[in-house]
Design a protein around this motif. Structure first.
Motif, PDB file in Angstrom:
ATOM      1  N   HIS A  63       0.790  -1.228   0.000  1.00  0.00           N
ATOM      2  CA  HIS A  63       0.000   0.000   0.000  1.00  0.00           C
ATOM      3  C   HIS A  63       0.827   1.285   0.000  1.00  0.00           C
ATOM      4  O   HIS A  63       0.522   2.221  -0.724  1.00  0.00           O
ATOM      5  CB  HIS A  63      -0.919   0.038   1.222  1.00  0.00           C
ATOM      6  N   ASP A 128      -7.843  -6.293   5.015  1.00  0.00           N
ATOM      7  CA  ASP A 128      -8.077  -5.519   3.801  1.00  0.00           C
ATOM      8  C   ASP A 128      -9.419  -5.938   3.215  1.00  0.00           C
ATOM      9  O   ASP A 128      -9.692  -7.128   3.064  1.00  0.00           O
ATOM     10  CB  ASP A 128      -6.970  -5.805   2.787  1.00  0.00           C
ATOM     11  N   HIS A 130     -10.638  -5.922   0.272  1.00  0.00           N
ATOM     12  CA  HIS A 130     -10.696  -6.626  -1.017  1.00  0.00           C
ATOM     13  C   HIS A 130     -10.194  -8.061  -0.960  1.00  0.00           C
ATOM     14  O   HIS A 130      -9.939  -8.681  -2.000  1.00  0.00           O
ATOM     15  CB  HIS A 130      -9.986  -5.812  -2.104  1.00  0.00           C
ATOM     16  N   SER A 346      -3.961  -1.792  -9.687  1.00  0.00           N
ATOM     17  CA  SER A 346      -4.756  -2.170  -8.507  1.00  0.00           C
ATOM     18  C   SER A 346      -5.123  -3.650  -8.499  1.00  0.00           C
ATOM     19  O   SER A 346      -5.079  -4.331  -9.531  1.00  0.00           O
ATOM     20  CB  SER A 346      -6.045  -1.360  -8.393  1.00  0.00           C
ATOM     21  N   CYS A 347      -5.545  -4.124  -7.331  1.00  0.00           N
ATOM     22  CA  CYS A 347      -5.869  -5.550  -7.192  1.00  0.00           C
ATOM     23  C   CYS A 347      -7.101  -5.942  -7.996  1.00  0.00           C
ATOM     24  O   CYS A 347      -7.383  -7.130  -8.159  1.00  0.00           O
ATOM     25  CB  CYS A 347      -6.066  -5.907  -5.722  1.00  0.00           C
ATOM     26  N   CYS A 407       0.206  -0.706  -4.780  1.00  0.00           N
ATOM     27  CA  CYS A 407      -1.180  -0.247  -4.887  1.00  0.00           C
ATOM     28  C   CYS A 407      -1.234   1.102  -5.601  1.00  0.00           C
ATOM     29  O   CYS A 407      -2.247   1.470  -6.187  1.00  0.00           O
ATOM     30  CB  CYS A 407      -1.815  -0.108  -3.513  1.00  0.00           C
ATOM     31  N   CYS A 410      -4.211   3.745  -6.597  1.00  0.00           N
ATOM     32  CA  CYS A 410      -5.542   3.233  -6.261  1.00  0.00           C
ATOM     33  C   CYS A 410      -6.103   3.916  -5.031  1.00  0.00           C
ATOM     34  O   CYS A 410      -7.264   4.299  -4.996  1.00  0.00           O
ATOM     35  CB  CYS A 410      -5.488   1.726  -6.056  1.00  0.00           C
ATOM     36  N   SER A 411      -5.268   4.055  -3.999  1.00  0.00           N
ATOM     37  CA  SER A 411      -5.769   4.692  -2.779  1.00  0.00           C
ATOM     38  C   SER A 411      -4.909   5.875  -2.370  1.00  0.00           C
ATOM     39  O   SER A 411      -5.174   6.516  -1.362  1.00  0.00           O
ATOM     40  CB  SER A 411      -5.833   3.692  -1.634  1.00  0.00           C
ATOM     41  N   ASN A 429     -11.068  -0.040  -7.927  1.00  0.00           N
ATOM     42  CA  ASN A 429     -12.405  -0.445  -7.534  1.00  0.00           C
ATOM     43  C   ASN A 429     -13.189   0.597  -6.743  1.00  0.00           C
ATOM     44  O   ASN A 429     -14.342   0.364  -6.391  1.00  0.00           O
ATOM     45  CB  ASN A 429     -12.307  -1.747  -6.728  1.00  0.00           C
TER      46      ASN A 429
END
Ligand code: SF4
Lengths: 465, 206
Positions: A63, A128, A130, A346-347, A407, A410-411, A429
């Motif tokens: 992350h 997490d 996800h 991203s995942c 990551c 993504c965040s 997502n």
């Protein structure tokens, strides 16, 4: 009989029935990352406890690390502290740590399935949300908070209440340029972000049966955006052959023995679900979000909705706020909206198949002027495999940046942000307010739609390219 | 864990649907300890882009500042699993959240930290919100399973009995489970024989 896939895995892990639908449940696999791991390991130390089964946990920093080429764990100051804490604390507790730049490292929900750490019929948790991604392989996988991470480290169990059950059947063939990402965005828009709250979802039907494992992982990834913390797909021959030969998957006679067990992991024909839904997958278009919740999604050829139907209510105000935050006008086509950033990663969508789809659209084209476009592979292995196929060159020659597994945007926890009021098409997502940075405007879409936007500079229907 | 039996005081209405955990606490606050998160709660709503307080945000209004009860919209606490969201809410003095529905992981995190999540219908919450003002006092009571207001409204709610007892007594789950160590041990021994593939490969490679 009458058992769902979920029931079968649940009862196989029941250590003690605590009564009233509660149980002490064994956890077979535990994934730690830099945000959730260090605090929980610290809590264990504070209590004077040790990790009960270090061999069932693995750790990967993802992350808060930089994705910049040439990065090290210490490239970022804040993230570097977490990277070091995770590395040191896992070393003293005997948990395997996957270091940056080594095969196996990556975003937790990309590296774990890829290594064969996620197996059908296992219970798997991670601090997490996800974690539901891993249900794509038939695992009972779900996200937990820090206190529960500490509980699992100390006891290898969780005290859980049995969730409700829900099944969604997708039937039909996906249209051109339509992926499991579009299918889920469409589903969330249809049923809302709390449709799956309190449920373990099972996805089935002919559409799922025809899907490869990576698409199934993407499908399950977005389940938390439907409210469901757990989502599963019954393992089948596609799953078994995908797992065979992966480093942590069983091999030889153990593999055959495991497959014999895995073949029993499906819902009985007479299984009863608390809720059942059916979706005609052949009608789903490439789908994109327009607002600040994953349920704010429409076909990429659709019209930005008008909040007038719910005017005056808190829901109506939320829609108005979403439109104003996103800088969009209702009643207009979403296609043609100018974009500033494109993030493929991203995942949700950073596996090899995702990069292949994007590269297929980008090949021979150029990133449009004024657009900053990134590709961030989900793991070191994805990155290396993509480079071996020459995908990195297709992207870089077109003007994309090819970055290190993380990551990333993504965040935005690692500081890689979309600037205020800039518009981003992201294959991640979540399009929450500020998710990709303060005031950043995020549209969630598939790798094909993201790639199409990168080369045209506008939200574009990938079918038109 | 901090035990919970009841809380009373003002109730702040924040009825927007889908308040996610990114909105409750931004992910960047990774270097703060759980006790220091109060100032970070609801940052995107609470402060204006320049850093000044947003006077329109309900918890910045004098009558709701420090309110121990939050009246919320559906799907409160959806999104990421960060327990920091719960710690940040506790940090600004919130001990009870009333909403039509909650994100699953957020809900579990509330129970681990002595914050009471109450599920009521949207109509009931609207009714409560209409009574929320400077004079009104609210009480959320886990013993009687009621939310009551000083103006006489009473709504009952349900809480899973196991969770209720855990909260009332402030029980620690890790301590409870550690009492089952022998049972866990026995289960694992049986499982090693039944599903060796779950155990062998990671052990072999560590
Ligand atoms: S890629 Fe995004 S959604 Fe996935 S684990 Fe990382 S921050 Fe979370």
């Amino acid at each position: 009989m009458h058992k769902t896939l979920f029931d079968k895995v649940w009862y196989a892990h029941l250590i003690r029935d605590l009564g009233d639908e509660w149980a002490l449940v064994h956890i077979d696999r535990h994934l730690l990352h830099d945000l959730s791991g260090p605090l929980a390991l610290e809590e264990l130390e504070r209590r004077g406890l040790s990790v009960r089964n270090p061999e069932l946990s693995v750790a990967t920093p993802d992350h808060a690390i930089s994705s910049e080429p040439g990065r090290t764990g210490m490239t970022l100051e804040k993230g570097g502290r977490l990277w070091r804490a995770l590395k040191e604390r896992t070393r003293t507790s005997g948990v395997r740590f996957f270091e940056l730049g080594t095969p196996g490292h990556g975003i937790v929900h990309v590296m774990a399935p890829e290594l064969g750490l996620v197996l059908p019929g296992t219970t798997l948790v991670c601090g997490d949300s996800h974690t539901c991604t891993n249900g794509g392989l038939g695992a009972l996988a779900f996200g937990i908070g820090t206190s529960d991470v500490a509980h699992v480290l100390a006891t290898q169990t969780l005290r859980l209440r049995k969730p409700k059950s829900m099944r969604v059947r997708f039937e039909g063939r996906l249209g051109r340029c339509v992926s499991s990402k579009d299918l889920m965005l469409d589903l969330i828009a249809r049923f809302g972000t709390s449709a799956g709250t309190g449920c373990a979802i099972e996805y089935g039907g002919s559409t799922i049966e025809a899907m490869d494992v990576e698409a199934r992982l993407t499908l399950c990834n977005l389940s938390i955006e439907l409210g469901a913390n757990m989502a599963m797909i019954a393992p089948d021959e596609t799953t078994f052959s995908w797992l065979q030969g992966r480093p942590f998957a069983p091999s030889g006679s153990q593999f055959d023995r495991a497959v014999a067990y895995w073949q029993g992991l499906n819902s009985d024909p007479d299984a009863i679900f608390d809720r059942e839904e059916y979706v005609d997958a052949s009608e789903v278009p490439p789908t994109i979000t327009w607002g600040t919740s994953p349920e704010h999604a429409i076909g990429v050829d659709g019209i930005i909705p008008h909040p007038r139907e719910v005017h005056g209510s808190p829901a109506g105000k939320a829609l108005e706020a979403a439109l104003s935050y996103m800088g969009l006008e209702p009643g207009r086509p979403i296609a043609g909206t100018k974009v500033d950033y494109v993030f493929i990663g991203s995942c949700a969508n950073s596996r090899l198949s995702d990069l292949r789809v994007a590269a297929g659209l980008v090949r021979g084209r150029r990133v449009a002027g004024g657009v900053r476009a990134w590709v961030v592979a989900g793991s070191e292995n994805v990155k290396r495999d993509a480079e071996a196929e020459g995908l990195d060159r297709i992207f870089t020659e077109a003007g994309f940046e090819w970055r290190e597994p993380s990551c990333s945007m993504c965040s935005a926890v690692n500081g890689e942000r979309v600037p205020p009021r800039a518009r981003s098409i992201s294959t991640s997502n979540r399009n929450f307010v500020g998710r990709q940075g303060p005031e950043a405007r995020t549209h969630i879409a598939s790798p094909a739609t993201a790639a199409a936007a990168a080369v045209t500079g506008f939200i574009t229907d990938p079918r038109a390219l | 864990m901090q035990a919970f039996s009841f809380v009373s005081g003002s109730a702040a209405p924040l009825l927007i649907p889908n308040i996610d955990t990114d909105t409750i606490v931004r992910v960047e606050v990774i270097s703060r300890s759980p006790e220091e998160l109060g100032p970070c709660a609801f940052e995107v709503l609470r402060y204006l882009p320049g850093g000044a307080e947003n006077p329109d945000f309900v918890l910045n209004q004098p009558q709701f500042r420090g309110a121990p009860i939050l009246l919320a919209g559906p799907n409160f606490g959806c999104g990421s699993s960060r327990e920091r969201a719960v710690w940040a809410l506790l940090g600004i003095g919130i001990r009870c959240i009333v909403a039509p529905s909650f994100g699953d992981i957020f809900l579990a995190n509330c129970y681990r930290n002595g914050l009471l999540p109450v599920v009521l219908s949207e109509e009931n919450i609207k009714e409560l919100a209409s009574q929320a003002n400077a004079e009104a006092s609210f009480k959320a009571d886990l013993v009687t399973l009621t939310i009551s207001t000083s103006t006489g409204s009473v709504f009952t709610f349900e809480v899973d009995e196991r969770r209720r007892q855990t909260l009332l007594q402030g029980l620690d789950e890790i301590e409870m489970t550690l009492k089952d160590t022998a049972t866990i041990e026995a289960w694992q021994t049986r499982d090693r024989a039944a599903r060796p593939w779950v155990w062998q490969p990671p052990t072999a490679l560590v």
